[in-house]
Write a protein that holds these residues in place. Structure first.
Motif, PDB file in Angstrom:
ATOM      1  N   GLY A  22      41.624  52.371  34.729  1.00  0.00           N
ATOM      2  CA  GLY A  22      42.599  51.287  34.786  1.00  0.00           C
ATOM      3  C   GLY A  22      44.035  52.199  34.150  1.00  0.00           C
ATOM      4  N   GLY A  23      43.715  52.376  32.654  1.00  0.00           N
ATOM      5  CA  GLY A  23      44.676  53.303  32.223  1.00  0.00           C
ATOM      6  C   GLY A  23      45.180  54.580  33.308  1.00  0.00           C
ATOM      7  N   ILE A  24      44.703  55.169  33.799  1.00  0.00           N
ATOM      8  CA  ILE A  24      44.937  56.459  34.074  1.00  0.00           C
ATOM      9  C   ILE A  24      45.717  56.346  35.578  1.00  0.00           C
ATOM     10  CG2 ILE A  24      44.048  58.237  35.921  1.00  0.00           C
ATOM     11  CD1 ILE A  24      41.411  58.658  34.483  1.00  0.00           C
ATOM     12  N   LEU A  25      45.580  54.570  36.096  1.00  0.00           N
ATOM     13  CA  LEU A  25      45.809  54.322  37.077  1.00  0.00           C
ATOM     14  C   LEU A  25      47.338  53.801  36.992  1.00  0.00           C
ATOM     15  CD1 LEU A  25      45.960  53.384  40.463  1.00  0.00           C
ATOM     16  CD2 LEU A  25      45.336  51.094  39.167  1.00  0.00           C
ATOM     17  N   VAL A  26      47.501  52.870  35.704  1.00  0.00           N
ATOM     18  CA  VAL A  26      48.721  52.741  34.868  1.00  0.00           C
ATOM     19  C   VAL A  26      49.489  53.591  35.015  1.00  0.00           C
ATOM     20  CG1 VAL A  26      50.124  51.057  33.699  1.00  0.00           C
ATOM     21  CG2 VAL A  26      48.002  50.275  34.339  1.00  0.00           C
ATOM     22  N   VAL A  60      47.160  41.823  41.916  1.00  0.00           N
ATOM     23  CA  VAL A  60      46.480  42.089  40.677  1.00  0.00           C
ATOM     24  C   VAL A  60      46.000  41.141  39.732  1.00  0.00           C
ATOM     25  CG1 VAL A  60      47.917  42.030  38.265  1.00  0.00           C
ATOM     26  CG2 VAL A  60      48.430  43.210  40.560  1.00  0.00           C
ATOM     27  N   LEU A  61      45.876  39.380  40.481  1.00  0.00           N
ATOM     28  CA  LEU A  61      44.952  39.007  39.967  1.00  0.00           C
ATOM     29  C   LEU A  61      43.496  38.784  39.673  1.00  0.00           C
ATOM     30  CD1 LEU A  61      47.819  35.962  38.962  1.00  0.00           C
ATOM     31  CD2 LEU A  61      46.061  36.748  37.191  1.00  0.00           C
ATOM     32  N   CYS A  62      43.475  38.946  41.756  1.00  0.00           N
ATOM     33  CA  CYS A  62      42.606  39.215  42.311  1.00  0.00           C
ATOM     34  C   CYS A  62      41.835  39.921  42.364  1.00  0.00           C
ATOM     35  CB  CYS A  62      43.395  39.496  44.036  1.00  0.00           C
ATOM     36  SG  CYS A  62      43.533  37.477  45.178  1.00  0.00           S
ATOM     37  N   TYR A  63      42.396  41.355  41.587  1.00  0.00           N
ATOM     38  CA  TYR A  63      41.529  42.069  41.274  1.00  0.00           C
ATOM     39  C   TYR A  63      41.105  41.325  39.650  1.00  0.00           C
ATOM     40  CZ  TYR A  63      42.121  46.137  45.080  1.00  0.00           C
ATOM     41  OH  TYR A  63      42.106  46.466  46.275  1.00  0.00           O
ATOM     42  N   ALA A  64      41.249  41.442  39.486  1.00  0.00           N
ATOM     43  CA  ALA A  64      41.516  41.308  37.777  1.00  0.00           C
ATOM     44  C   ALA A  64      40.439  40.341  37.646  1.00  0.00           C
ATOM     45  CB  ALA A  64      42.457  40.993  36.678  1.00  0.00           C
ATOM     46  N   THR A  65      40.480  38.717  38.258  1.00  0.00           N
ATOM     47  CA  THR A  65      40.023  37.878  37.373  1.00  0.00           C
ATOM     48  C   THR A  65      37.984  38.355  38.520  1.00  0.00           C
ATOM     49  OG1 THR A  65      40.040  36.885  40.364  1.00  0.00           O
ATOM     50  CG2 THR A  65      40.879  36.144  38.043  1.00  0.00           C
ATOM     51  N   ALA A  66      38.255  39.778  39.666  1.00  0.00           N
ATOM     52  CA  ALA A  66      37.174  39.916  40.326  1.00  0.00           C
ATOM     53  C   ALA A  66      36.278  40.805  39.379  1.00  0.00           C
ATOM     54  CB  ALA A  66      37.223  40.554  41.558  1.00  0.00           C
ATOM     55  N   ILE A  67      37.123  41.400  38.440  1.00  0.00           N
ATOM     56  CA  ILE A  67      36.334  43.004  37.744  1.00  0.00           C
ATOM     57  C   ILE A  67      35.806  41.842  36.570  1.00  0.00           C
ATOM     58  CG2 ILE A  67      36.604  45.046  36.083  1.00  0.00           C
ATOM     59  CD1 ILE A  67      39.170  44.961  38.150  1.00  0.00           C
ATOM     60  N   ILE A  68      36.318  40.733  35.926  1.00  0.00           N
ATOM     61  CA  ILE A  68      36.258  39.991  34.525  1.00  0.00           C
ATOM     62  C   ILE A  68      34.553  39.396  35.190  1.00  0.00           C
ATOM     63  CG2 ILE A  68      36.365  38.108  33.305  1.00  0.00           C
ATOM     64  CD1 ILE A  68      39.390  38.655  33.752  1.00  0.00           C
ATOM     65  N   ILE A  97      41.172  44.024  30.606  1.00  0.00           N
ATOM     66  CA  ILE A  97      41.451  43.335  31.919  1.00  0.00           C
ATOM     67  C   ILE A  97      42.872  42.845  31.869  1.00  0.00           C
ATOM     68  CG2 ILE A  97      40.622  42.467  33.854  1.00  0.00           C
ATOM     69  CD1 ILE A  97      38.813  45.173  33.100  1.00  0.00           C
ATOM     70  N   ALA A  98      42.381  42.504  30.791  1.00  0.00           N
ATOM     71  CA  ALA A  98      44.605  41.158  30.945  1.00  0.00           C
ATOM     72  C   ALA A  98      45.382  42.132  30.484  1.00  0.00           C
ATOM     73  CB  ALA A  98      44.558  40.752  29.789  1.00  0.00           C
ATOM     74  N   LEU A  99      45.267  43.291  29.634  1.00  0.00           N
ATOM     75  CA  LEU A  99      46.256  44.153  29.319  1.00  0.00           C
ATOM     76  C   LEU A  99      46.568  45.077  31.038  1.00  0.00           C
ATOM     77  CD1 LEU A  99      48.272  45.222  26.916  1.00  0.00           C
ATOM     78  CD2 LEU A  99      46.741  46.949  26.140  1.00  0.00           C
ATOM     79  N   LEU A 100      45.085  45.968  31.421  1.00  0.00           N
ATOM     80  CA  LEU A 100      44.900  46.429  32.126  1.00  0.00           C
ATOM     81  C   LEU A 100      46.623  45.583  33.276  1.00  0.00           C
ATOM     82  CD1 LEU A 100      42.493  48.285  32.210  1.00  0.00           C
ATOM     83  CD2 LEU A 100      44.050  49.321  32.246  1.00  0.00           C
ATOM     84  N   ALA A 101      45.616  44.609  33.872  1.00  0.00           N
ATOM     85  CA  ALA A 101      46.414  43.453  34.728  1.00  0.00           C
ATOM     86  C   ALA A 101      47.833  43.518  34.116  1.00  0.00           C
ATOM     87  CB  ALA A 101      45.989  42.427  34.775  1.00  0.00           C
ATOM     88  N   GLY A 102      48.346  43.334  33.435  1.00  0.00           N
ATOM     89  CA  GLY A 102      49.571  42.851  33.213  1.00  0.00           C
ATOM     90  C   GLY A 102      50.494  44.158  33.443  1.00  0.00           C
ATOM     91  N   ALA A 103      49.806  45.550  32.988  1.00  0.00           N
ATOM     92  CA  ALA A 103      50.432  46.305  32.686  1.00  0.00           C
ATOM     93  C   ALA A 103      50.942  46.916  34.566  1.00  0.00           C
ATOM     94  CB  ALA A 103      50.066  47.965  32.483  1.00  0.00           C
ATOM     95  N   VAL A 104      49.898  46.601  34.893  1.00  0.00           N
ATOM     96  CA  VAL A 104      49.684  47.432  36.610  1.00  0.00           C
ATOM     97  C   VAL A 104      51.000  46.762  37.436  1.00  0.00           C
ATOM     98  CG1 VAL A 104      48.822  46.881  38.857  1.00  0.00           C
ATOM     99  CG2 VAL A 104      47.372  47.870  37.037  1.00  0.00           C
ATOM    100  N   TYR A 105      51.363  45.002  36.960  1.00  0.00           N
ATOM    101  CA  TYR A 105      52.403  44.173  37.599  1.00  0.00           C
ATOM    102  C   TYR A 105      53.828  45.128  36.816  1.00  0.00           C
ATOM    103  CZ  TYR A 105      55.919  40.926  38.318  1.00  0.00           C
ATOM    104  OH  TYR A 105      57.526  40.213  39.108  1.00  0.00           O
ATOM    105  N   ALA A 106      53.619  45.203  35.444  1.00  0.00           N
ATOM    106  CA  ALA A 106      54.999  45.755  35.110  1.00  0.00           C
ATOM    107  C   ALA A 106      55.506  47.071  35.862  1.00  0.00           C
ATOM    108  CB  ALA A 106      54.971  46.355  33.760  1.00  0.00           C
TER     109      ALA A 106
END
Length: 364
Positions: free
Chosen positions: A344-348, A323-331, A118-127
Motif C-alpha cells: 500500500g505504501g508503494i501504491l500510494v 477505497v472503502l470497499c477495498y479497505a473494509t475487505a482487507i480489514i 489500513i485507515a492511513l493507507l485508505a485516506g492517503a489513496v483518496y488524497a
C-alpha cells in the motif's frame, strides 16, 4: 487537546494537509490560481458571484445545476465581491480542496478503530488518486457529493437526530448535483432495512425538509424555470457519444495524464480500471461493513455509464466508495497486514508521483 488525542488525530490531519497541497500547489506554481481551468468552474463561480450580488438564478440568469453550490460557494463569492473575481476563484478552489481533505480525514477516522495502517493507507489513496485530485483542484461539484454521501453514512445511527442529520447531508448533495439522487435512494433503503418505516421517515424528513428550505427561494420566485433548467435542460442535453471505454479510462487518469497515453490505449486503461472496479465492488459486497460502499459504488458507476454526457471529473464519486470497499475487505479478510502495508505504501507513493507529474506537466 491532550497528547494522546493529538497522536490519534495527527496522521489524519497530515492526510488532510497532503490532500489540500496536492490539489492547490500545482496551480499556484503554474500561476493558474485565478484562472478558469474548466468551463464549469467559471460558470459556477460566476453564478455564485451574481447570487451574492442579489440576483436570483433561474429567474434572472440561466443556471442548469441545483442551487446547492450557490450556498457553499457563497463565502468565496462574498470575498470576490469585496475584492476581485480572481480572489473568488482562489477562494472557491480552496473551499473544494478543503472538502476533499475532509473526506480523506473522514475515511481515516471511520477505519482507524479497526486498523490504523489500513485507515492511513485508505485516506492517503483518496488524497492522491488522480481522478479525485483533478476534481478537487478547482470549483467542481463531485467532491461535495462525495463528502455528503460518506458523512451521511458515517453519522447514521438509531437516534432520530442522527437519522435526520444523515438525510440533511444528502439533501445538500442532491441540491448540488442530481447525480447524488441514486446514492440517496441507497441510503434510504439502508435506513429502512435497519430501523424500519419510522427511521426511514425521520431520514426522509431531514432530506426533504432541508431540500425544501434551501430550494424555497427559487421554487417560489421561478418554479417553472427551476424545473425546466435543473431537470429538463440537464436531461435533454445531446449525447457526447463517449464510449464505455472512455468513461472507465477516466478512473485511471488516462484522459488527463499525457505520460500514460504513451503506455497504453484507452481500451487498455479502461480494462484495468474496470478490473479495479469489479474486484473492489465484489470485495465490498461480500464484506459486512463494505456492502453499503459496494452499493454506493455500483449506483454511481451505473449513473456515470448511462448519463447522456460525461466529463472526466464525474468519476470522482467512485473513488471514496471504492477505497472503502477495498479497505473494509482487507480489514475483514486479512488479519496479518504487514505485506499489505508495504504494498500500500508503494501504491500510494506511485499514485502520488503520477498525479503530481500529470498536473505539473499539464498546460491547464
Amino acid at each position: 487537546m491532550t497528547l494522546r488525542r493529538l497522536k490519534v488525530w495527527l496522521p489524519g490531519l497530515l492526510l488532510a494537509v497532503i490532500a489540500v497541497l496536492i490539489r492547490l500547489l500545482p496551480a499556484m506554481l503554474h500561476g493558474w490560481s485565478r484562472a478558469i481551468l474548466e468551463g464549469d468552474d467559471g460558470v459556477y463561480v460566476a453564478g455564485a458571484l451574481r447570487f451574492v450580488g442579489g440576483e436570483l438564478p433561474y429567474r434572472e440568469f440561466v443556471f442548469v445545476q441545483p442551487p446547492g453550490l450557490l450556498y457553499w460557494l457563497g463565502p468565496a463569492a462574498t470575498l470576490g465581491r469585496l475584492t476581485s473575481e480572481g480572489a473568488a476563484m482562489v477562494a472557491a478552489r480552496v473551499t473544494v480542496a478543503l472538502v476533499a481533505a475532509a473526506t480523506a480525514l473522514v475515511i481515516y477516522a471511520l477505519l482507524r478503530r479497526h486498523s490504523f495502517t489500513i485507515a492511513l493507507l485508505a485516506g492517503a489513496v483518496y488524497a492522491v488518486w488522480e481522478p479525485a485530485v483533478l476534481a478537487g483542484r478547482t470549483a467542481l461539484l463531485e467532491p461535495v457529493l462525495t463528502l455528503a454521501t460518506v458523512l451521511s453514512i458515517v453519522i447514521l445511527g438509531s437516534s432520530r437526530r442522527r437519522q435526520w442529520l444523515s438525510g440533511a447531508l444528502l439533501a445538500l448533495g442532491c441540491l448540488t448535483k442530481i447525480m447524488c439522487v441514486p446514492a440517496a435512494v441507497v441510503v434510504l433503503i439502508l435506513v429502512w432495512r435497519r430501523w424500519g418505516s419510522r427511521g426511514a421517515l425521520h431520514w426522509l424528513g431531514g432530506l426533504l425538509g432541508t431540500a425544501l428550505v434551501l430550494a424555497a427561494p427559487f421554487l417560489l420566485t421561478a418554479p417553472g424555470q427551476f424545473f425546466s433548467m435543473v431537470v429538463g435542460d440537464q436531461y435533454s442535453r445531446p449525447s457526447d457519444h463517449d464510449t464505455i471505454y472512455d468513461r472507465l479510462s477516466a478512473l485511471s487518469g488516462w484522459w488527463y495524464n499525457g505520460q500514460l497515453l504513451h503506455l497504453t490505449t484507452v481500451h487498455g486503461a479502461a480494462i484495468v480500471a474496470g478490473a479495479v472496479l469489479i474486484v473492489g465492488i465484489v470485495a465490498g459486497a461480500i464484506t459486512p461493513q463494505g456492502r453499503i460502499w459496494s452499493a454506493i459504488a455500483t449506483v454511481n458507476l451505473v449513473t456515470i455509464m448511462i448519463s447522456p454526457t460525461f466529463a472526466y471529473h464525474y468519476v470522482e464519486v467512485l473513488v471514496a466508495p471504492l477505497v472503502l470497499c477495498y479497505a473494509t475487505a482487507i480489514i475483514h479478510w486479512i488479519p496479518r497486514r504487514r505485506a499489505v502495508a508495504i504494498a500500500g505504501g508503494i501504491l500510494v507513493g506511485g499514485m502520488a508521483s503520477v498525479t503530481v507529474v500529470a498536473l505539473m506537466s499539464s498546460s491547464a
